[in-house]
Write a protein that holds these residues in place. Structure first.
Motif, PDB file in Angstrom:
ATOM      1  N   PHE B  89       0.889  -1.237   0.093  1.00 60.16           N
ATOM      2  CA  PHE B  89       0.053  -0.033   0.085  1.00 60.16           C
ATOM      3  C   PHE B  89       1.021   1.189   0.048  1.00 60.16           C
ATOM      4  CE2 PHE B  89      -4.115  -1.382   0.671  1.00 60.16           C
ATOM      5  CZ  PHE B  89      -3.874  -2.955   1.420  1.00 60.16           C
ATOM      6  N   CYS B  90       0.668   2.164  -0.832  1.00 59.79           N
ATOM      7  CA  CYS B  90       1.248   3.547  -0.697  1.00 59.79           C
ATOM      8  C   CYS B  90       0.058   4.283   0.133  1.00 59.79           C
ATOM      9  CB  CYS B  90       1.451   4.058  -2.041  1.00 59.79           C
ATOM     10  SG  CYS B  90      -0.111   4.363  -2.957  1.00 59.79           S
ATOM     11  N   ALA B  91       0.773   5.355   0.683  1.00 60.07           N
ATOM     12  CA  ALA B  91       0.089   6.378   1.490  1.00 60.07           C
ATOM     13  C   ALA B  91       0.377   7.628   1.431  1.00 60.07           C
ATOM     14  CB  ALA B  91       0.003   5.838   2.850  1.00 60.07           C
ATOM     15  N   ALA B  92      -0.505   8.717   1.700  1.00 65.35           N
ATOM     16  CA  ALA B  92       0.007   9.877   1.703  1.00 65.35           C
ATOM     17  C   ALA B  92      -0.659  10.608   2.979  1.00 65.35           C
ATOM     18  CB  ALA B  92      -0.668  10.673   0.344  1.00 65.35           C
ATOM     19  N   SER B  93      -0.079  11.440   3.616  1.00 66.46           N
ATOM     20  CA  SER B  93      -0.310  11.927   4.810  1.00 66.46           C
ATOM     21  C   SER B  93       0.123  13.436   5.069  1.00 66.46           C
ATOM     22  CB  SER B  93      -0.031  11.038   5.929  1.00 66.46           C
ATOM     23  OG  SER B  93       1.419  11.196   5.923  1.00 66.46           O
ATOM     24  N   THR B  94      -0.713  14.186   6.042  1.00 66.69           N
ATOM     25  CA  THR B  94      -0.355  15.420   6.632  1.00 66.69           C
ATOM     26  C   THR B  94      -1.083  15.371   7.939  1.00 66.69           C
ATOM     27  OG1 THR B  94      -0.142  17.919   6.388  1.00 66.69           O
ATOM     28  CG2 THR B  94      -1.923  16.762   5.203  1.00 66.69           C
ATOM     29  N   TYR B  95      -0.264  15.857   8.936  1.00 67.27           N
ATOM     30  CA  TYR B  95      -0.910  16.033  10.141  1.00 67.27           C
ATOM     31  C   TYR B  95      -2.091  15.052  10.661  1.00 67.27           C
ATOM     32  CZ  TYR B  95       2.252  19.856  11.021  1.00 67.27           C
ATOM     33  OH  TYR B  95       3.229  20.773  11.154  1.00 67.27           O
ATOM     34  N   GLY B  96      -1.782  13.803  10.716  1.00 63.06           N
ATOM     35  CA  GLY B  96      -2.528  12.692  11.258  1.00 63.06           C
ATOM     36  C   GLY B  96      -3.541  12.390  10.010  1.00 63.06           C
ATOM     37  N   ASP B  97      -3.538  12.758   9.151  1.00 63.84           N
ATOM     38  CA  ASP B  97      -4.690  12.518   8.112  1.00 63.84           C
ATOM     39  C   ASP B  97      -4.009  11.703   7.155  1.00 63.84           C
ATOM     40  OD1 ASP B  97      -6.948  14.415   5.720  1.00 63.84           O
ATOM     41  OD2 ASP B  97      -6.542  12.221   6.057  1.00 63.84           O
ATOM     42  N   MET B  98      -3.925  10.457   7.045  1.00 56.92           N
ATOM     43  CA  MET B  98      -3.143   9.417   6.314  1.00 56.92           C
ATOM     44  C   MET B  98      -4.142   8.446   5.374  1.00 56.92           C
ATOM     45  SD  MET B  98      -0.138   6.993   7.557  1.00 56.92           S
ATOM     46  CE  MET B  98      -1.288   5.890   8.764  1.00 56.92           C
ATOM     47  N   ARG B  99      -3.966   8.835   4.102  1.00 60.06           N
ATOM     48  CA  ARG B  99      -4.878   7.986   3.266  1.00 60.06           C
ATOM     49  C   ARG B  99      -4.159   6.818   2.344  1.00 60.06           C
ATOM     50  NH1 ARG B  99     -10.179  10.197   4.047  1.00 60.06           N
ATOM     51  NH2 ARG B  99      -9.502  12.024   5.360  1.00 60.06           N
ATOM     52  N   PHE B 100      -4.656   5.730   2.274  1.00 60.20           N
ATOM     53  CA  PHE B 100      -4.021   4.845   1.389  1.00 60.20           C
ATOM     54  C   PHE B 100      -4.685   4.626  -0.001  1.00 60.20           C
ATOM     55  CE2 PHE B 100      -1.571   2.520   4.733  1.00 60.20           C
ATOM     56  CZ  PHE B 100      -1.937   3.228   5.915  1.00 60.20           C
ATOM     57  N   GLY B 101      -3.751   4.225  -0.739  1.00 59.19           N
ATOM     58  CA  GLY B 101      -4.147   3.537  -2.047  1.00 59.19           C
ATOM     59  C   GLY B 101      -4.881   2.189  -1.730  1.00 59.19           C
ATOM     60  N   ALA B 102      -5.337   1.729  -2.844  1.00 61.73           N
ATOM     61  CA  ALA B 102      -6.308   0.634  -2.896  1.00 61.73           C
ATOM     62  C   ALA B 102      -5.303  -0.825  -2.610  1.00 61.73           C
ATOM     63  CB  ALA B 102      -6.954   0.388  -4.195  1.00 61.73           C
ATOM     64  N   GLY B 103      -4.040  -0.670  -2.926  1.00 63.70           N
ATOM     65  CA  GLY B 103      -3.270  -2.149  -2.717  1.00 63.70           C
ATOM     66  C   GLY B 103      -2.641  -2.507  -3.967  1.00 63.70           C
ATOM     67  N   THR B 104      -1.554  -3.214  -3.828  1.00 66.36           N
ATOM     68  CA  THR B 104      -1.161  -3.907  -5.011  1.00 66.36           C
ATOM     69  C   THR B 104      -0.619  -5.359  -4.526  1.00 66.36           C
ATOM     70  OG1 THR B 104      -0.322  -1.921  -6.185  1.00 66.36           O
ATOM     71  CG2 THR B 104       0.604  -4.242  -6.897  1.00 66.36           C
ATOM     72  N   ARG B 105      -1.494  -6.288  -5.165  1.00 65.97           N
ATOM     73  CA  ARG B 105      -1.067  -7.591  -4.712  1.00 65.97           C
ATOM     74  C   ARG B 105       0.279  -7.979  -5.523  1.00 65.97           C
ATOM     75  NH1 ARG B 105      -5.369 -12.298  -3.285  1.00 65.97           N
ATOM     76  NH2 ARG B 105      -5.739 -10.594  -1.719  1.00 65.97           N
ATOM     77  N   LEU B 106       1.304  -8.254  -5.080  1.00 65.91           N
ATOM     78  CA  LEU B 106       2.506  -8.811  -5.586  1.00 65.91           C
ATOM     79  C   LEU B 106       2.749 -10.290  -5.333  1.00 65.91           C
ATOM     80  CD1 LEU B 106       5.365  -8.285  -7.151  1.00 65.91           C
ATOM     81  CD2 LEU B 106       6.331  -7.601  -4.711  1.00 65.91           C
ATOM     82  N   THR B 107       3.079 -10.842  -6.455  1.00 69.99           N
ATOM     83  CA  THR B 107       3.380 -12.414  -6.327  1.00 69.99           C
ATOM     84  C   THR B 107       4.939 -12.441  -7.007  1.00 69.99           C
ATOM     85  OG1 THR B 107       1.188 -13.163  -6.361  1.00 69.99           O
ATOM     86  CG2 THR B 107       2.917 -14.494  -7.090  1.00 69.99           C
ATOM     87  N   VAL B 108       5.806 -13.064  -6.281  1.00 70.88           N
ATOM     88  CA  VAL B 108       7.062 -13.279  -6.952  1.00 70.88           C
ATOM     89  C   VAL B 108       7.397 -14.825  -7.170  1.00 70.88           C
ATOM     90  CG1 VAL B 108       9.654 -12.773  -6.739  1.00 70.88           C
ATOM     91  CG2 VAL B 108       8.030 -11.093  -5.846  1.00 70.88           C
ATOM     92  N   LYS B 109       7.325 -15.121  -8.426  1.00 75.40           N
ATOM     93  CA  LYS B 109       7.351 -16.601  -8.727  1.00 75.40           C
ATOM     94  C   LYS B 109       8.885 -17.117  -8.701  1.00 75.40           C
ATOM     95  CE  LYS B 109       3.416 -17.069 -11.555  1.00 75.40           C
ATOM     96  NZ  LYS B 109       2.673 -18.148 -10.875  1.00 75.40           N
ATOM     97  N   PRO B 110       8.993 -18.263  -8.237  1.00 76.39           N
ATOM     98  CA  PRO B 110      10.402 -18.635  -8.064  1.00 76.39           C
ATOM     99  C   PRO B 110      11.055 -19.207  -9.112  1.00 76.39           C
ATOM    100  CG  PRO B 110       8.841 -20.132  -6.898  1.00 76.39           C
ATOM    101  CD  PRO B 110       7.992 -19.351  -7.503  1.00 76.39           C
TER     102      PRO B 110
END
Lengths: 114, 110
Positions: B89-110
């Motif tokens: 998740f990325c996030a951006a914030s200022t003085y307590g207000d912290m908002r997140f992105g929707a998320g990225t599901r990462l899969t690393v294949k061997p």
């Protein structure tokens, strides 16, 4: 410190019942956040407190949701009455604003409303 | 409420490859941009963060690139490993207000 502690870890309840989620932040942290996580919407900020005072509750979805922080070591998120669409994982997080260590999250409460 | 837009939603990378996740924000008041890593059944944990006065920050295999004028920032994971498989998740914030992105599901294949 044991970190941010949330309870219960799992909650299954019937539609229409009242649900109370609990959070104990890390001692000394001045901000506390409640987030809801779903596959569709990711991590949504519901409400946050600064020094026990609610600052922004614009993310609370409906009047059925309410949150309190009666003291620096305890917060609750209440849903009354609960509905199936409230099913999600609810996270509490706390932080000392300005430090580079970021916010610390609890393990979350997985809520299922049937 | 989606003040931070994150892409892609999911990402599959071969072991040893580079994983890149992008985020964009609107609110110019944001002054702290953290990235969080989440494993199944756990809460998100801080991975790396940057403030807008620098354009890049590197910690081990993880690098944040920040473009203030474009209001965009990205996470690069070099030499991706199967153990990096998680939701980011990325996030951006200022003085307590912290908002997140929707998320990225990462899969690393061997």
């Amino acid at each position: 410190d044991a970190g941010v502690i949330q309870s219960p870890r799992h909650e299954v309840t019937e539609m229409g019942q009242e649900v109370t989620l609990r959070c104990k932040p890390i001692s000394g942290h001045d901000y506390l956040f409640w987030y809801r996580q779903t596959m569709m919407r990711g991590l949504e900020l519901l409400i946050y407190f600064n020094n026990n005072v609610p600052i922004d509750d614009s993310g609370m979805p409906e009047d059925r949701f309410s949150a309190k922080m009666p003291n620096a070591s305890f917060s609750t998120l209440k849903i009354q009455p609960s509905e199936p669409r409230d099913s999600a994982v609810y996270f509490c997080a706390s932080v000392v604003w300005g430090r580079e260590e970021g916010a610390f999250f609890g393990q979350g409460t997985r809520l299922t409303v049937v | 409420q989606q003040q931070v837009k994150q892409s892609p939603q999911s990402l599959i990378v071969q072991k040893g490859g580079i994983s890149i996740i992008n985020c964009a924000y609107e609110n110019t008041a944001f002054d702290y941009f953290p990235w969080y890593q989440q494993f199944p059944g756990k809460g998100p944990a801080l991975l790396i963060a940057i403030r807008p006065d620098v354009s890049e920050k590197k910690e081990g295999r993880f690098t944040i690139s920040f473009n203030k004028s474009a209001k965009q920032f990205s996470l690069h994971i070099m030499d991706s490993q199967p153990g990096d498989s998680a939701t980011y998740f990325c996030a951006a914030s200022t003085y307590g207000d912290m908002r997140f992105g929707a998320g990225t599901r990462l899969t690393v294949k061997p």
